[in-house]
Design a protein around this motif. Sequence first.
Motif, short mmCIF file in Angstrom:
data_model
loop_
_atom_site.label_atom_id
_atom_site.label_comp_id
_atom_site.label_asym_id
_atom_site.label_seq_id
_atom_site.Cartn_x
_atom_site.Cartn_y
_atom_site.Cartn_z
N CYS A 190 0.82 -1.21 0.00
CA CYS A 190 0.00 0.00 0.00
C CYS A 190 0.85 1.27 0.00
N VAL A 191 2.16 1.11 0.27
CA VAL A 191 3.01 2.28 0.40
C VAL A 191 3.03 3.10 -0.89
N SER A 192 3.18 2.41 -2.02
CA SER A 192 3.23 3.15 -3.29
C SER A 192 1.91 3.87 -3.56
N LYS A 193 0.81 3.24 -3.16
CA LYS A 193 -0.49 3.88 -3.35
C LYS A 193 -0.63 5.11 -2.46
N ILE A 194 -0.12 5.00 -1.23
CA ILE A 194 -0.17 6.13 -0.31
C ILE A 194 0.71 7.27 -0.80
N LEU A 195 1.90 6.92 -1.32
CA LEU A 195 2.79 7.95 -1.86
C LEU A 195 2.13 8.67 -3.04
N GLY A 196 1.44 7.91 -3.87
CA GLY A 196 0.73 8.53 -4.98
C GLY A 196 -0.38 9.45 -4.51
N LEU A 197 -1.08 9.03 -3.46
CA LEU A 197 -2.13 9.87 -2.89
C LEU A 197 -1.55 11.16 -2.34
N ARG A 198 -0.43 11.05 -1.64
CA ARG A 198 0.20 12.25 -1.07
C ARG A 198 0.64 13.21 -2.18
N ALA A 199 1.21 12.67 -3.23
CA ALA A 199 1.67 13.52 -4.33
C ALA A 199 0.49 14.25 -4.97
N ALA A 200 -0.61 13.53 -5.16
CA ALA A 200 -1.79 14.15 -5.76
C ALA A 200 -2.37 15.23 -4.84
N GLN A 201 -2.42 14.93 -3.54
CA GLN A 201 -2.96 15.89 -2.58
C GLN A 201 -2.08 17.14 -2.48
N ASN A 202 -0.78 16.95 -2.43
CA ASN A 202 0.13 18.10 -2.34
C ASN A 202 0.05 18.97 -3.59
N LYS A 203 -0.10 18.33 -4.74
CA LYS A 203 -0.22 19.09 -5.99
C LYS A 203 -1.48 19.96 -5.96
N LEU A 204 -2.60 19.37 -5.53
CA LEU A 204 -3.85 20.12 -5.46
C LEU A 204 -3.79 21.20 -4.38
N LEU A 205 -3.16 20.87 -3.25
CA LEU A 205 -3.04 21.84 -2.16
C LEU A 205 -2.23 23.05 -2.60
N ASN A 206 -1.12 22.80 -3.26
CA ASN A 206 -0.29 23.91 -3.76
C ASN A 206 -1.03 24.74 -4.81
N GLU A 207 -1.85 24.06 -5.60
CA GLU A 207 -2.65 24.78 -6.60
C GLU A 207 -3.62 25.75 -5.92
N ALA A 208 -4.26 25.27 -4.85
CA ALA A 208 -5.19 26.13 -4.10
C ALA A 208 -4.45 27.27 -3.43
N PHE A 209 -3.29 26.97 -2.84
CA PHE A 209 -2.49 28.01 -2.18
C PHE A 209 -2.06 29.09 -3.17
N GLN A 210 -1.71 28.68 -4.39
CA GLN A 210 -1.32 29.65 -5.41
C GLN A 210 -2.48 30.57 -5.75
N LEU A 211 -3.68 29.99 -5.86
CA LEU A 211 -4.86 30.79 -6.16
C LEU A 211 -5.12 31.83 -5.07
N LEU A 212 -4.91 31.43 -3.81
CA LEU A 212 -5.23 32.28 -2.66
C LEU A 212 -4.01 33.05 -2.15
N SER A 213 -2.99 33.15 -2.94
CA SER A 213 -1.75 33.80 -2.50
C SER A 213 -1.86 35.31 -2.60
N GLY A 214 -0.91 35.97 -1.93
CA GLY A 214 -0.84 37.42 -2.02
C GLY A 214 -0.55 37.89 -3.44
N LYS A 215 0.06 37.04 -4.24
CA LYS A 215 0.36 37.41 -5.63
C LYS A 215 -0.93 37.67 -6.41
N THR A 216 -1.96 36.84 -6.15
CA THR A 216 -3.25 37.02 -6.84
C THR A 216 -3.85 38.38 -6.48
N ILE A 217 -3.84 38.69 -5.18
CA ILE A 217 -4.38 39.98 -4.72
C ILE A 217 -3.58 41.13 -5.32
N LYS A 218 -2.26 40.99 -5.31
CA LYS A 218 -1.40 42.04 -5.84
C LYS A 218 -1.69 42.31 -7.31
N GLN A 219 -1.88 41.26 -8.09
CA GLN A 219 -2.15 41.42 -9.51
C GLN A 219 -3.48 42.14 -9.75
#
Length: 660
Positions: free
Chosen positions: A418-447
């Motif tokens: 299950c380790v490889s499956k969990i690692l894949g889940l973490r990678a997918a979650q981190n990618k989506l989390l960073n995408e949301a953080f980028q949307l809600l970043s100060g850079k968006t407000i600044k622009q």
Amino acid sequence: MNAESQLFNQRFEQYGLWRAGFAQALDVFSAWLDSKGLRNAATMERLARLHEQAANDRITVAFVAEYSRGKSEMINALFFSSYGRRIMPARAGRTTMCPTELIWEPEFPPGVRLLPIETRKLGASLADWKLKPAAWHAVALDARSGDSVAQALQRVTETIQVDQAEAARLGFWRDDAGAENPPLNAAGQMEVPRWRHAIINFPHPLLKKGLVILDTPGLNAIGAEPELTISLLPQAQAVLFILAADTGVTRSDRHIWQEHLARHVDTQGLRLVVLNKIDTLWDGLTSKEEQAAQLRSQRQSVARMLSVPLNHVLAVSAQKALVAKIHKDETLLKASAIRQLETVLIDTLLGQRHLILQRALMRGLGEIRTEASQVLNVRLRDLTEQIQELGSLKGKNNSARRSIRMRIARERKEFDGCVSKILGLRAAQNKLLNEAFQLLSGKTIKQELAALMQALQGKFLSVGFQKRFLQTFSRLQEVLETAQDVADQMHRVLAESYHSLNMEYGFALQPPGAVDLRQFAPDLDRIAQSNRHYFSMTNALRLSSAEFSERLVNAIAMRLRAVFEAACNELDLWSKASTAQLDVQLKERRLSFISRSETIERIEQADLDLSDRLQQLQRELAELQEVASALNARSEQLEVALQAAMRGVDVHLGQVPVSQ
């Protein structure tokens, strides 16, 4: 002494003690969770946030008035009479000239920090300047000496002489303001505050318990500092708008109320109008009944003019209240009517704040309890399965034991898959989390705000500019909605992955509830609606000033950053809490495999008696059940303490008397 008769100072002290007591109890609870191995990363973060909320909760009381309304004297009477003298400068001609915060920050020594007025020409917000201590002029004070404190505070009354052009750059002169502009002297100069902002760091008992006092000077200072009306005042838990009984609602009073207080629909705290200087009606020629009737009439008139409920308008004499408190004159104190104002602050301001904090702490405590219970349930399940497994070996030979040992090894090997499956889940979650953080970043407000600022610079406003301002907020709402879509995708991925892990590898993962980022949409709307008037044609001349427009946009940016940061924090904590149970169960299952394998091997080698091991596991099971009971009991004790603290506290402004 009953609750109704206690001073604001005494009740605030109790509120601070309650918060400190809960923070200490939370530390004990946290240490107990750690001793039982029930703290994971998400739980530790929740505990830290709860401790921060309880220990460092602040209540801001803002005082707003035109010059010479007795505002500083009101602060003296309410909070500083114990010094036996005036602390805030309140003598004629020696009034507070710049916005002043009274606060206690232990990382700074006692003293007054003064920000030069010239910083207004540099565009940065007050929040930005607060991060640059070297830019402030520091004045030390001896907190043990009332004279030293009062002398240091006199610095906030200082002024400088500037010409009309400089005054305009600093925000104190507007061609369209007419008589509201400061008067020019024979040399063509005018008097303006020397300081832009003052922070009085003072270890007063109330300030140390979390009270923050915001003293704002007259119309010119308020209007020239957008951060006051966009950020500081709307977020204050209480705003006291001070009028003078001998003048009533003047033109400038009404302007302050309409432009800088009434417009802010995002205010949720206590808002009171205080008619000060009622002692000017004590002329010895009218009876007390006539004076009372006159006050009632004035209060009714003020309520009508400002469109506020009558019980939001109180009449007091701050000066007589201060004298009465210092000289312990109960008759004069009663006549000053200051006790009624204190009662409103006690029952409404403290009551509301207490209730809000209590609910937040209850919610966080419940989440910690749930997460710790999940850990215990996994351990109880694994231990119960191990007892059943060993119980099935009674009376069996070594061949049956070897068969179980081989089955455990096979299960462990499959589980490791299950380790490889969990690692894949973490990678997918981190990618989506960073995408949301980028949307809600100060850079968006600044622009978004950079485009707004570009439209302001070097030109007068067009008729459709307010529409352009609101379109900026519509785009920010769309950004928040897009972030919600990403969060929903994270939730679906987790739910599907947890179901798969449960079916394939025997986990007992609970799908998390969805995170709600739309809860922050009303905050964006309130900020937009509260500040749209700044971008109307009536404000065109002021916005033509690059310095003012930059300060305005920076102040709005600060509010927006606070909203987006809150959304990011909500999503981050949800993500950590949602995946924490996976980390816990992964660790617990591995430990269970090791324990089961070692037990079977030792029994095969006659190094361990089966009956003895079963008895040991039964004891461990009983101990775990005791820990589960203790978790419930300790959590309930904290919840009861939170609930009991609120009993008998009235939080309804409707209970405030309507007569003086």
